[in-house]
Motif scaffolding. Structure first.
Motif: not given
Length: 465
Positions: A234-237, A251-266
């Motif tokens: 979820x983006x803590x690290x 810092x480039x952050x990759x996440x396979x799930x689109x929903x989780x990636x969107x929440x992380x971006x927010x």
């Protein structure tokens, strides 16, 4: 709760995978049912200093304790991780049960054991005559079979997580409009006393487990570098890495799930971390001979100074956890996926760069054996000592060579310290976790495709051909 409940075939596989006489697995499974007796908070030292943070938090937590009738908590700075604040929790307490019972779902019950109050949406069952102000006993449903709105005493398997005061009546909980939100039960007598972390009113504080904080510190990101977090949600690290880089570099952050990636971006936007680029992308496909447009994935080999692989795992180190419904096929799938991601990570980190691998599980297959497999497959990798010794060594009897066990760090909460001082326990009484730090050797014979003008963190870098 006697010990963490697993599917029978998963339990058998776990027992068979543990080296004989290396660890008391049964004791570990019991410990995993209990919450740590320490809470930890990460402080963004770019926004405040540790002394100011401790005093501000002490004031907020004192108000919490005044509301619930608990004694105030002890807070102090971790002696090694300088942006970490330790809070000493208390328990377990043997509590009387009262007549009116509330049943909550399992995840809510686990959260209560770590200091949360019961939010209205987590309540599954309560008496017909529940009124605001009533004292109630709160139980967590072990099997997930309690139906929403049940009015009697739930006859299924449940366990007591504490007593509290209802903030709403039953008529407000279950109605045609969907019910109320917010705190449903204020926990005044929890089995474990810990501060509520869900709504601390400061932009510089982040609730995070100590081993998770250690990951970013072991990675050692520097201002101006290019860093990749391959399994970031979820983006803590990710946010910790960006803060340690003083919001500079990339810092480039990759996440396979689109929903989780969107929440992380927010989350990154909310935290004001504008040096983070979030992408929905499969990390097993993150390396390519042709790079994506506008610094998007995939990436050319040797594109990053540092890479973190906080891998998808069986999560058999999370605490507290009463029930894990993981199947045997799922358990066996994780080492395969982890290895694929690690092979991509090895290609993406530059010669001389750092790769950190971590999991929140106790499984040997996903930890020591995974490291051994990677070292065999990638002779250009060197397993290194981390900058701080917080966890214990790897398990003897695993596939990792005995001389390398001291280089990895296994956070094993079942370890018993000899005559421990409470302030020596916070590095042990954590979630189950594992960290390995690698450095990629610089070898012109192997990396001729990297020009010598500079590293990816150097503005004078040459192209990778």
């Amino acid at each position: 709760m006697e010990e963490l409940q697993l599917q029978p075939d998963v339990h058998t596989a776990l027992v068979e995978s543990f080296p004989k006489n290396s660890s008391n697995l049964s004791h570990l499974l019991k410990i995993l049912c209990r919450p740590p007796l320490f809470s930890t908070l990460r402080i963004n030292l770019q926004l405040t200093d540790i002394t100011t943070a401790i005093e501000a938090l002490r004031g907020v937590l004192a108000e919490q304790c005044k509301l619930t009738g608990m004694a105030e908590f002890t807070l102090y700075q971790h002696p090694v991780i300088d942006d970490c604040i330790i809070i000493e929790n208390r328990g377990p307490f043997s509590l009387p049960q009262v007549e009116k019972e509330i049943v909550v779902d399992l995840s809510c019950g686990m959260a209560v054991l770590r200091g949360a109050n019961v939010f209205a949406q987590g309540i599954m069952a309560c008496p017909q005559n529940l009124r605001a102000g009533d004292t109630v006993s709160v139980f967590s449903d072990l099997d997930g079979k309690c139906l929403k709105g049940f009015a009697g005493k739930y006859p299924g398997r449940k366990f007591h997580v504490g007593n509290g005061v209802a903030q709403v009546a039953r008529s407000d909980l279950f109605n045609a409009s969907g019910g109320v939100r917010g705190i449903g039960i204020l926990m005044t007598q929890p089995v474990y006393e810990a501060p509520a972390m869900n709504d601390l009113p400061f932009p510089w504080v982040f609730s995070q487990n100590l081993p998770s904080m250690a990951c970013a510190h072991f990675l050692g990101p520097q201002p101006g570098e290019r860093v990749l977090d391959m399994c970031a949600a979820p983006g803590g690290k990710t946010s910790h890495i960006a803060a340690l880089m003083k919001n500079s570099g990339v810092v480039v952050a990759l996440e396979k799930s689109s929903e989780r990636a969107s929440k992380m971006s927010n989350l990154m936007e909310k935290l004001g971390l504008d040096n983070v680029k979030c992408f929905q992308f499969d990390s097993t496909k993150a390396v390519s001979d042709i790079s994506g447009p506008d610094d998007s994935p995939p990436y050319l080999p040797a594109s990053f100074d540092r890479v973190l692989v906080d891998a998808p795992c069986s999560a058999l180190g999370q605490r507290p956890c009463a029930v894990n419904r993981l199947s045997l096929n799922q358990l066996k799938s994780y080492p395969v996926l982890q290895h694929k991601i690690l092979l991509s990570a090895v290609q993406l980190v530059r010669p001389g760069g750092v790769l950190v691998y971590s999991t929140c599980t106790v499984c040997v297959d996903e930890n020591e054996d995974q490291v051994a497999r990677l070292l065999t497959k990638c002779p250009d990798l060197e397993l290194c000592d981390a900058p701080h010794k917080l966890g214990g060594p790897g398990l003897p009897g695993s596939k990792l060579k005995s001389e390398l066990l001291s280089k990895v760090q296994r956070f094993d909460p079942s370890i018993q310290l000899t005559q421990p001082d409470v302030r020596e326990c916070y590095n042990v009484d954590t979630i189950g976790f594992f960290i390995a730090v690698f450095r990629k050797r610089s070898s012109p014979d192997v990396y001729q495709h990297v020009k010598s003008e500079g590293s990816p963190g150097d503005k004078r870098q040459g192209k990778i051909t």
